[in-house]
Design a protein around this motif. Sequence first.
Motif, PDB file in Angstrom:
ATOM      1  N   SER A  31       0.829  -1.213  -0.254  1.00  0.00           N
ATOM      2  CA  SER A  31      -0.001  -0.036   0.003  1.00  0.00           C
ATOM      3  C   SER A  31       0.859   1.248  -0.108  1.00  0.00           C
ATOM      4  O   SER A  31       0.517   2.224  -0.485  1.00  0.00           O
ATOM      5  N   ALA A  46      -2.181   2.193   6.339  1.00  0.00           N
ATOM      6  CA  ALA A  46      -2.624   1.330   7.395  1.00  0.00           C
ATOM      7  C   ALA A  46      -2.651   0.024   6.649  1.00  0.00           C
ATOM      8  O   ALA A  46      -2.787  -0.340   5.428  1.00  0.00           O
ATOM      9  N   THR A  48      -3.874  -3.206   5.133  1.00  0.00           N
ATOM     10  CA  THR A  48      -5.381  -3.477   4.250  1.00  0.00           C
ATOM     11  C   THR A  48      -6.159  -4.525   4.690  1.00  0.00           C
ATOM     12  O   THR A  48      -5.694  -5.560   4.977  1.00  0.00           O
ATOM     13  N   ASP A  67      -4.666  -3.412  -4.821  1.00  0.00           N
ATOM     14  CA  ASP A  67      -3.885  -3.445  -3.818  1.00  0.00           C
ATOM     15  C   ASP A  67      -4.284  -4.645  -2.635  1.00  0.00           C
ATOM     16  O   ASP A  67      -5.341  -4.169  -1.931  1.00  0.00           O
TER      17      ASP A  67
HETATM   18 MG   LIG Z   1      -1.720  -3.021   2.325  1.00  0.00          MG
END
Ligand SMILES: [Mg+2]
Length: 178
Positions: A31, A46, A48, A67
């Motif tokens: 991320s 943060a 995922t 993602d």
């Molecule tokens: Mg992530």
Amino acid sequence: MGFLHKLLKKLGLVKTKVGLLILGLSNSGKSTVVARLTKEPVEDVAPTVGFAVESVKIEGLAVTMFDMSGNQRYHELWQHYYKDTTAIMFVLDSADRARFAEADAVLQEVLHAETLKRVPMLFLCNKMDLALAASPDEVAQALHLPAASAARAFQLQPCSALEGKGIKEGTQWLLDHV
Ligand SMILES: [Mg+2]
Ligand SMILES: Nc1nc2c(ncn2[C@@H]2O[C@H](COP(=O)(O)OP(=O)(O)OP(=O)(O)O)[C@@H](O)[C@H]2O)c(=O)[nH]1
């Protein structure tokens, strides 16, 4: 964009859309890579939950990024996105040697998935800013990285998503190979 490129695009001979699947273990930095590409603050990232979809335009290409969470409990989800995937990024925490074997197992599964057999893959050796990060050679051995082949373009790129190093070059390579 040059005249020839515009013409090829009109004729449907060049790709205008890319489905980018971003895989790797939890905490590897997927991320954070996405945040770099969408130019969001990397400090706000943060873990995922499930997956997140982000779209970004890069040099005329509409890139849809999937993602995925690297958390074990969500691995089942990954395969549902394979059919829409035209490019893969696999992200590794290069400093987390304790999880190299686990990352290897997950990577080999992805490499052997029938649907993804011809899909180009950028392998990101992330977190190279950390003193304990393994060298790209060490990573290539530990994770049995394949050589690029006629079937699949494959490239290893050392990077630091946190510092923003190596992401642009790697992404450029990947988009040049879709
Ligand atoms: Mg992530
Ligand atoms: N030192 C360092 N830390 C990084 C780098 N990239 C990501 N991180 C940190 O690693 C942690 C995990 O990053 P994420 O981007 O959330 O990782 P992820 O792979 O998306 O994790 P999941 O969503 O849980 O699968 C965060 O604290 C990031 O700030 C990097 O290049 N260097």
